[in-house]
Design a protein around this motif. Structure first.
Motif, PDB file in Angstrom:
ATOM      1  N   ARG A   1      -1.676  -7.665   0.842  1.00 54.12           N
ATOM      2  CA  ARG A   1      -0.327  -8.232   0.872  1.00 54.12           C
ATOM      3  C   ARG A   1      -0.056  -8.978   2.177  1.00 54.12           C
ATOM      4  N   ILE A   2      -0.902  -8.735   3.181  1.00 49.57           N
ATOM      5  CA  ILE A   2      -0.718  -9.376   4.486  1.00 49.57           C
ATOM      6  C   ILE A   2      -1.427 -10.729   4.458  1.00 49.57           C
ATOM      7  N   LYS A   3      -0.668 -11.795   4.319  1.00 48.32           N
ATOM      8  CA  LYS A   3      -1.253 -13.127   4.166  1.00 48.32           C
ATOM      9  C   LYS A   3      -0.218 -14.189   4.531  1.00 48.32           C
ATOM     10  N   PRO A   4      -0.672 -15.406   4.750  1.00 46.63           N
ATOM     11  CA  PRO A   4       0.262 -16.483   5.082  1.00 46.63           C
ATOM     12  C   PRO A   4       1.319 -16.658   3.992  1.00 46.63           C
ATOM     13  N   GLY A   5       2.560 -16.914   4.438  1.00 49.29           N
ATOM     14  CA  GLY A   5       3.651 -17.167   3.507  1.00 49.29           C
ATOM     15  C   GLY A   5       4.500 -15.953   3.191  1.00 49.29           C
ATOM     16  N   VAL A   6       4.047 -14.766   3.607  1.00 54.54           N
ATOM     17  CA  VAL A   6       4.790 -13.528   3.368  1.00 54.54           C
ATOM     18  C   VAL A   6       5.620 -13.203   4.605  1.00 54.54           C
ATOM     19  N   THR A   7       6.810 -12.684   4.420  1.00 50.93           N
ATOM     20  CA  THR A   7       7.634 -12.337   5.574  1.00 50.93           C
ATOM     21  C   THR A   7       7.262 -10.955   6.106  1.00 50.93           C
ATOM     22  N   GLU A   8       7.610 -10.728   7.353  1.00 52.60           N
ATOM     23  CA  GLU A   8       7.392  -9.411   7.956  1.00 52.60           C
ATOM     24  C   GLU A   8       8.146  -8.329   7.170  1.00 52.60           C
ATOM     25  N   HIS A   9       9.361  -8.634   6.748  1.00 52.87           N
ATOM     26  CA  HIS A   9      10.155  -7.679   5.965  1.00 52.87           C
ATOM     27  C   HIS A   9       9.438  -7.278   4.674  1.00 52.87           C
ATOM     28  N   GLU A  10       8.808  -8.250   4.018  1.00 51.11           N
ATOM     29  CA  GLU A  10       8.103  -7.956   2.767  1.00 51.11           C
ATOM     30  C   GLU A  10       6.944  -7.001   3.003  1.00 51.11           C
ATOM     31  N   ILE A  11       6.246  -7.172   4.121  1.00 49.71           N
ATOM     32  CA  ILE A  11       5.146  -6.266   4.466  1.00 49.71           C
ATOM     33  C   ILE A  11       5.680  -4.862   4.700  1.00 49.71           C
ATOM     34  N   ALA A  12       6.762  -4.755   5.470  1.00 52.10           N
ATOM     35  CA  ALA A  12       7.341  -3.448   5.773  1.00 52.10           C
ATOM     36  C   ALA A  12       7.804  -2.742   4.501  1.00 52.10           C
ATOM     37  N   LEU A  13       8.426  -3.479   3.600  1.00 51.04           N
ATOM     38  CA  LEU A  13       8.926  -2.890   2.353  1.00 51.04           C
ATOM     39  C   LEU A  13       7.773  -2.429   1.460  1.00 51.04           C
ATOM     40  N   ALA A  14       6.728  -3.254   1.359  1.00 52.23           N
ATOM     41  CA  ALA A  14       5.573  -2.886   0.544  1.00 52.23           C
ATOM     42  C   ALA A  14       4.884  -1.643   1.102  1.00 52.23           C
ATOM     43  N   LEU A  15       4.821  -1.551   2.421  1.00 55.48           N
ATOM     44  CA  LEU A  15       4.176  -0.400   3.047  1.00 55.48           C
ATOM     45  C   LEU A  15       5.003   0.869   2.834  1.00 55.48           C
ATOM     46  N   GLU A  16       6.312   0.757   2.959  1.00 57.15           N
ATOM     47  CA  GLU A  16       7.166   1.918   2.726  1.00 57.15           C
ATOM     48  C   GLU A  16       7.023   2.414   1.282  1.00 57.15           C
ATOM     49  N   PHE A  17       7.016   1.489   0.334  1.00 61.91           N
ATOM     50  CA  PHE A  17       6.865   1.869  -1.070  1.00 61.91           C
ATOM     51  C   PHE A  17       5.526   2.556  -1.300  1.00 61.91           C
ATOM     52  N   ALA A  18       4.461   2.002  -0.714  1.00 56.32           N
ATOM     53  CA  ALA A  18       3.123   2.567  -0.893  1.00 56.32           C
ATOM     54  C   ALA A  18       3.048   3.985  -0.316  1.00 56.32           C
ATOM     55  N   MET A  19       3.700   4.205   0.824  1.00 59.00           N
ATOM     56  CA  MET A  19       3.681   5.526   1.434  1.00 59.00           C
ATOM     57  C   MET A  19       4.419   6.550   0.597  1.00 59.00           C
ATOM     58  N   LYS A  20       5.597   6.176   0.133  1.00 59.07           N
ATOM     59  CA  LYS A  20       6.374   7.120  -0.677  1.00 59.07           C
ATOM     60  C   LYS A  20       5.676   7.390  -2.006  1.00 59.07           C
ATOM     61  N   ASN A  21       5.030   6.380  -2.521  1.00 65.82           N
ATOM     62  CA  ASN A  21       4.273   6.553  -3.766  1.00 65.82           C
ATOM     63  C   ASN A  21       3.087   7.492  -3.572  1.00 65.82           C
ATOM     64  N   ALA A  22       2.603   7.560  -2.317  1.00 66.04           N
ATOM     65  CA  ALA A  22       1.452   8.419  -2.010  1.00 66.04           C
ATOM     66  C   ALA A  22       1.860   9.831  -1.601  1.00 66.04           C
ATOM     67  N   GLY A  23       3.181  10.088  -1.545  1.00 71.62           N
ATOM     68  CA  GLY A  23       3.613  11.452  -1.249  1.00 71.62           C
ATOM     69  C   GLY A  23       4.425  11.639   0.006  1.00 71.62           C
ATOM     70  N   ALA A  24       4.714  10.560   0.743  1.00 70.51           N
ATOM     71  CA  ALA A  24       5.542  10.694   1.943  1.00 70.51           C
ATOM     72  C   ALA A  24       6.984  11.026   1.569  1.00 70.51           C
ATOM     73  N   GLU A  25       7.615  11.893   2.341  1.00 70.42           N
ATOM     74  CA  GLU A  25       9.023  12.209   2.120  1.00 70.42           C
ATOM     75  C   GLU A  25       9.903  11.028   2.501  1.00 70.42           C
ATOM     76  N   GLU A  26       9.519  10.364   3.566  1.00 68.88           N
ATOM     77  CA  GLU A  26      10.248   9.200   4.052  1.00 68.88           C
ATOM     78  C   GLU A  26       9.389   8.483   5.085  1.00 68.88           C
ATOM     79  N   LYS A  27       9.837   7.323   5.512  1.00 71.23           N
ATOM     80  CA  LYS A  27       9.129   6.647   6.592  1.00 71.23           C
ATOM     81  C   LYS A  27       9.515   7.298   7.923  1.00 71.23           C
ATOM     82  N   ALA A  28       8.600   7.259   8.861  1.00 66.94           N
ATOM     83  CA  ALA A  28       8.822   7.940  10.125  1.00 66.94           C
ATOM     84  C   ALA A  28       9.830   7.229  11.013  1.00 66.94           C
ATOM     85  N   PHE A  29       9.949   5.927  10.858  1.00 66.89           N
ATOM     86  CA  PHE A  29      10.851   5.095  11.665  1.00 66.89           C
ATOM     87  C   PHE A  29      10.878   3.722  11.024  1.00 66.89           C
ATOM     88  N   ASP A  30      11.743   2.850  11.513  1.00 71.42           N
ATOM     89  CA  ASP A  30      11.750   1.471  11.024  1.00 71.42           C
ATOM     90  C   ASP A  30      10.459   0.795  11.486  1.00 71.42           C
TER      91      ASP A  30
END
Length: 355
Positions: free
Chosen positions: A155-184
């Motif tokens: 997902r990390i590629k030209p044309g993607v915003t930093e926010h989109e990367i952060a959101l995709a990573l948060e979703f992937a973590m919660k999908n893998a079993g995280a209770e929440e993200k550790a920080f922004d």
């Protein structure tokens, strides 16, 4: 196990010369009692302990806490003062790191005949050395976060915003079993990489830029923390040079982690290497920090800390170089100190990856 933790905390009564010790910090309360709610006060005496909370958490606290009396209050200060006045005290310690001036003033007013004694970072040191169960949970938290990032690198590629990367990573973590993200999450690309705490923005990532991602998960109340810097599309010689310097500094410090070395010496290994390479003024923060029930806790790995590394401690190693107008590189791993070295809990490879 919890009895041992309570016993360790009660030792501070004699050290501080107090009759009782009040904890307001929820992370330490959880450590000592297993209470997972968001409101409560723990009071320790030499022989007894009391957990005070409101009606929202009385039933939960009674189920989670053993060995301490659970008392319901209408207001926090009223509950504390009623208990203390019922068992007269001369001096009471409190965890100053988690006590606001307003709370201190209210407590002083409610207990005019009691001397309040601030307990500083020494009580935070209770959590500095982790037991085997804690380290296993911290390892699981780090693995969840690392695997989440590894699973969405495409997902990390030209044309993607930093926010989109952060959101995709948060979703992937919660999908893998995280209770929440550790920080922004920090997602800082291009010149924004010069911001050590550059939270994800609407900036669009471009080819030829470095992207620094600082991220972590929370699992069973325990945090993880890791930072990776990627190259997008291609690299240039300066990027490779800066990355190599930071990586070598990181590796020097990682190899030196063991019981007996001072935090100051660890910091110096990385800092001196970066300074000798000509970028000392571009590395301003400490080398690392403890990780546990909070993402930043004791011990600090810093040039200001003469303390000694102990087996069971868990902390980060995270050197960086930040150049205004150009960008930056930070590489961070979390380690658990073993009898003769350390185990690396974070799992993303730290070679320079081009994505």
């Amino acid at each position: 196990m919890l009895k041992d933790r309570i016993f360790s905390a009660q030792r501070y009564l004699k050290r501080l010369d107090v009759d009782f010790l009040i904890f307001f910090g929820l992370s330490t309360i959880r450590y000592l009692t297993c209470f997972t709610g968001s409101s409560g006060v723990l009071i320790l005496g030499q022989e007894d302990c009391w957990f005070l909370t409101d009606s929202r958490y009385t039933t939960q606290a009674s189920a989670e806490i053993s060995g301490c009396s659970v008392i319901e209050y209408r207001s926090q200060i009223e509950g504390i003062s009623s208990l203390v006045k019922g068992i007269p005290a001369r001096q009471i310690g409190f965890d100053a790191e988690h006590t606001t001036v307003a709370l201190f003033n209210e407590l002083s007013k409610a207990l005019p005949d009691v001397r309040l004694v601030p307990a500083g970072k020494e009580v935070e040191w209770l959590r500095a050395v982790k037991d085997a169960d804690e380290i296993n949970i911290l390892a699981a938290s780090a693995e969840i976060a690392s695997n989440a990032l590894l699973g969405m690198i495409n997902r990390i590629k030209p044309g993607v915003t930093e926010h989109e990367i952060a959101l995709a990573l948060e979703f992937a973590m919660k999908n893998a079993g995280a209770e929440e993200k550790a920080f922004d999450f920090i997602v800082a690309s291009g010149t924004r990489g010069a911001l050590p705490h550059g939270k994800a923005s609407d900036k669009i990532i471009a080819a030829g830029e470095l992207v620094t991602i600082d991220f972590g998960a929370v699992y069973k109340g325990y945090f993880s923390d890791e930072t990776v810097t990627f190259a997008v599309g291609r690299t240039d010689p300066r990027q490779e040079q800066i990355y190599s310097i930071v990586k070598d500094a990181h590796d020097l410090a990682m190899a030196a982690v063991k019981p007996g070395i001072t935090f100051k010496a660890l910091d110096a290994l990385a800092r001196d290497y970066i300074t000798e390479a000509g970028f000392g003024s571009n590395f301003g923060h400490g080398l690392g920090h403890g990780v546990g029930l909070e993402v930043h806790e004791s011990p600090t790995v810093s040039f200001r800390n003469d303390g000694v590394v102990e087996e069971g401690m868990v902390f980060t190693i995270e050197p960086g170089i930040y150049i205004p107008g150009w960008g930056g590189v930070r590489i961070e791993d979390t380690v658990a100190v073993t009898v003769d070295g350390c185990d690396v809990l974070t799992k993303v490879p730290k070679v320079l990856q081009v994505v």
